[in-house]
Scaffold this motif. Structure first.
Motif, PDB file in Angstrom:
ATOM      1  N   ARG A 146       0.827  -1.210   0.000  1.00 39.34           N
ATOM      2  CA  ARG A 146       0.000   0.000   0.000  1.00 39.34           C
ATOM      3  C   ARG A 146       0.858   1.256   0.000  1.00 39.34           C
ATOM      4  N   LEU A 147       1.892   1.275   0.857  1.00 37.11           N
ATOM      5  CA  LEU A 147       2.751   2.448   0.970  1.00 37.11           C
ATOM      6  C   LEU A 147       3.442   2.751  -0.357  1.00 37.11           C
ATOM      7  N   HIS A 148       4.076   1.743  -0.932  1.00 35.40           N
ATOM      8  CA  HIS A 148       4.873   1.998  -2.135  1.00 35.40           C
ATOM      9  C   HIS A 148       4.009   2.251  -3.369  1.00 35.40           C
ATOM     10  N   ALA A 149       2.799   1.719  -3.392  1.00 39.81           N
ATOM     11  CA  ALA A 149       1.894   2.051  -4.489  1.00 39.81           C
ATOM     12  C   ALA A 149       1.573   3.541  -4.467  1.00 39.81           C
ATOM     13  N   ALA A 150       1.325   4.074  -3.269  1.00 41.32           N
ATOM     14  CA  ALA A 150       1.015   5.502  -3.136  1.00 41.32           C
ATOM     15  C   ALA A 150       2.228   6.362  -3.467  1.00 41.32           C
ATOM     16  N   LEU A 151       3.391   5.978  -2.946  1.00 40.71           N
ATOM     17  CA  LEU A 151       4.603   6.777  -3.173  1.00 40.71           C
ATOM     18  C   LEU A 151       4.994   6.783  -4.646  1.00 40.71           C
ATOM     19  N   THR A 152       4.868   5.637  -5.297  1.00 39.04           N
ATOM     20  CA  THR A 152       5.207   5.555  -6.724  1.00 39.04           C
ATOM     21  C   THR A 152       4.293   6.474  -7.542  1.00 39.04           C
ATOM     22  N   TRP A 153       3.024   6.484  -7.216  1.00 38.12           N
ATOM     23  CA  TRP A 153       2.077   7.345  -7.931  1.00 38.12           C
ATOM     24  C   TRP A 153       2.412   8.816  -7.695  1.00 38.12           C
ATOM     25  N   LEU A 154       2.724   9.165  -6.458  1.00 37.49           N
ATOM     26  CA  LEU A 154       3.025  10.567  -6.140  1.00 37.49           C
ATOM     27  C   LEU A 154       4.303  11.038  -6.827  1.00 37.49           C
ATOM     28  N   ARG A 155       5.337  10.206  -6.870  1.00 38.30           N
ATOM     29  CA  ARG A 155       6.568  10.599  -7.559  1.00 38.30           C
ATOM     30  C   ARG A 155       6.289  10.947  -9.021  1.00 38.30           C
ATOM     31  N   ALA A 156       5.412  10.187  -9.639  1.00 37.38           N
ATOM     32  CA  ALA A 156       5.131  10.377 -11.063  1.00 37.38           C
ATOM     33  C   ALA A 156       4.138  11.497 -11.333  1.00 37.38           C
ATOM     34  N   ASN A 157       3.226  11.734 -10.398  1.00 38.01           N
ATOM     35  CA  ASN A 157       2.108  12.626 -10.694  1.00 38.01           C
ATOM     36  C   ASN A 157       1.988  13.855  -9.790  1.00 38.01           C
ATOM     37  N   ASN A 158       2.504  13.779  -8.583  1.00 41.57           N
ATOM     38  CA  ASN A 158       2.328  14.882  -7.635  1.00 41.57           C
ATOM     39  C   ASN A 158       3.491  14.877  -6.640  1.00 41.57           C
ATOM     40  N   PRO A 159       4.702  15.176  -7.112  1.00 47.69           N
ATOM     41  CA  PRO A 159       5.899  14.994  -6.271  1.00 47.69           C
ATOM     42  C   PRO A 159       6.047  15.980  -5.114  1.00 47.69           C
ATOM     43  N   VAL A 160       5.270  17.059  -5.128  1.00 43.84           N
ATOM     44  CA  VAL A 160       5.225  17.968  -3.974  1.00 43.84           C
ATOM     45  C   VAL A 160       3.754  18.077  -3.594  1.00 43.84           C
TER      46      VAL A 160
END
Length: 416
Positions: free
Chosen positions: A24-38
């Motif tokens: 769950r954690l890494h799915a969210a982090l991977t998405w944020l890096r690609a789409n909303n990094p801040v």
């Protein structure tokens, strides 16, 4: 007024249980890096902040330590806990460790303990670390063929090392372990002393009571250990204040072993989960220094620190106002696809490995060399004696927003 919308994925930063669920954690982090990094996070009981998930942005923030300050919000805590900590400091109590400080005071206080972690000191400590590593591998052989690796081995080995460095009596080690787990495990039901900030504060008060007595003793009867160096350390000719002195002990006694314990346990689990890498490392022990770095990257025991903007600025084009805070997501940075080839592959020969698990810049972990030595010594002792190893149950991770890792790792093994 700018309207800020919170990304659904960013809720993981305000949910301690997310860190007990890797998928769950890494799915969210991977998405944020690609789409909303801040990413903007406004999720009670925490005050709002921006979560920074890209490796390059975190390094830029850590470099600009005059713009991005540790005070007054060095790590993620609830608004109630932040207010209580502020009130305690104003009353001459509370916690103000190196992670809470900014230069020039940070640099001066850090210097008091720095010599104890330099290469010369590490070489002098190597024999003791190797001896303790052998002791705990021998213990595995004695209690086998099954054990909970965390509770019986990985929490104790680094604890004995750092307590030896401080010069504390062995009879006090179990108490230090309990207090550390209570302090860092405030979000973990198995470890927490209570649920309110006031109840959790009692853990800190117990630390302070112990180390206040130690300070008085070391000032009256100095010895050749790190505890004496802290008790008698001076900044601008003056002894450390009670808060700074006692806080120094707390950060060394806790971060000095808890983080390493998580790296060792998580490193062993990674080897079990990746038997090809275990065989590769056993077949070429010269890879051990690289394997140690990969274990540290893989586990990232310190999940985050925070910084507060000293002036209006921006990160990756996102405007951030003076007084607003950013969350440095080290776990995300250490899986950044722009920095690491196949970041979700555990590779004992990974080189280069520019992980940020020890932080970066002026706040780079004071005990990094000791942590590397301990992990290296333990696996150098264990692997040549290891005939077989497998999980004997489901591993369990701690719920946390700060420091954490495995709390249970049941294993079945054969040692020679």
């Amino acid at each position: 007024m700018t309207t800020r919308t919170m990304d659904e994925a960013a809720k993981v930063f305000a949910d301690p249980s997310a860190y007990a669920d890797d998928d769950r954690l890494h799915a969210a982090l991977t998405w944020l890096r690609a789409n909303n990094p801040v990413a903007w996070v406004d999720q009670p009981p925490y005050r709002p902040f921006f979560a920074v998930t890209k490796h390059a942005d975190i390094m830029d923030i850590e470099r600009a330590n005059d713009l991005w300050l540790s005070e007054p919000r060095p790590l993620l805590a609830t608004a109630e806990a932040d207010d209580l900590a502020k009130a305690q400091l104003e009353a001459g109590m509370g916690l103000r460790t190196l992670i809470h400080m900014d230069d020039p005071h940070h640099r001066k206080v850090r210097a008091i303990g720095a010599d104890w972690f330099r290469p010369k000191a590490m070489r002098a400590l190597q024999g003791r670390v190797d001896e303790l590593a052998k002791h705990y591998v021998d213990k595995m052989a004695e209690v086998g063929p099954e054990c909970d690796f965390v509770t019986e081995v990985s929490v104790n080995f680094p604890l004995y090392v750092i307590m030896s460095l401080l010069g504390l009596p062995e009879s006090d080690f179990p108490r230090m372990l309990q207090l550390t787990q209570e302090l860092f495990g405030g979000d973990e039901e198995e470890y927490q002393r209570g649920s309110t900030p006031e109840e959790k504060l009692q853990t800190l008060m117990d630390f302070f009571a112990y180390f206040n007595k130690l300070t008085q003793d070391r000032r009256a009867n100095p010895t050749d250990d790190l505890a004496s160096a802290i008790a008698n350390g001076r900044v601008d000719g003056e002894l450390l204040s009670d808060v700074d002195c006692l806080s120094y002990y707390v950060i060394v006694a806790t971060a000095g072993h808890d983080t390493t314990s998580h790296a060792i346990a998580g490193g062993l689990r990674a080897l079990i989960d990746n038997p090809d890498q275990l065989d590769r490392l056993k077949g070429d022990m010269s890879l051990m220094p690289l394997a140690v770095e990969e274990m540290i990257r893989w586990t990232t025991p310190v999940k985050e620190f925070m910084r507060t903007a000293a002036a209006d600025t921006e990160v990756r084009g996102v405007p951030i106002k003076e007084g607003e805070s950013v969350y440095l997501a080290y776990v995300s940075a250490n899986r950044d696809e722009e920095v690491f080839d196949d970041p979700f592959t555990f590779d004992v020969g990974r080189d280069p490995n520019k992980h940020l698990a020890f932080g970066y810049g002026v706040h780079f972990c004071l005990g990094a060399a000791l942590a590397r030595m301990e992990i290296n010594s333990f696996f150098t002792e264990l692997l040549p004696r290891l005939d077989s190893i497998e999980l004997a149950g489901a591993p369990e991770l701690t719920s946390t927003v700060f420091v954490g890792g495995l709390k249970h790792l049941p294993i079945r093994y054969s040692l020679r």
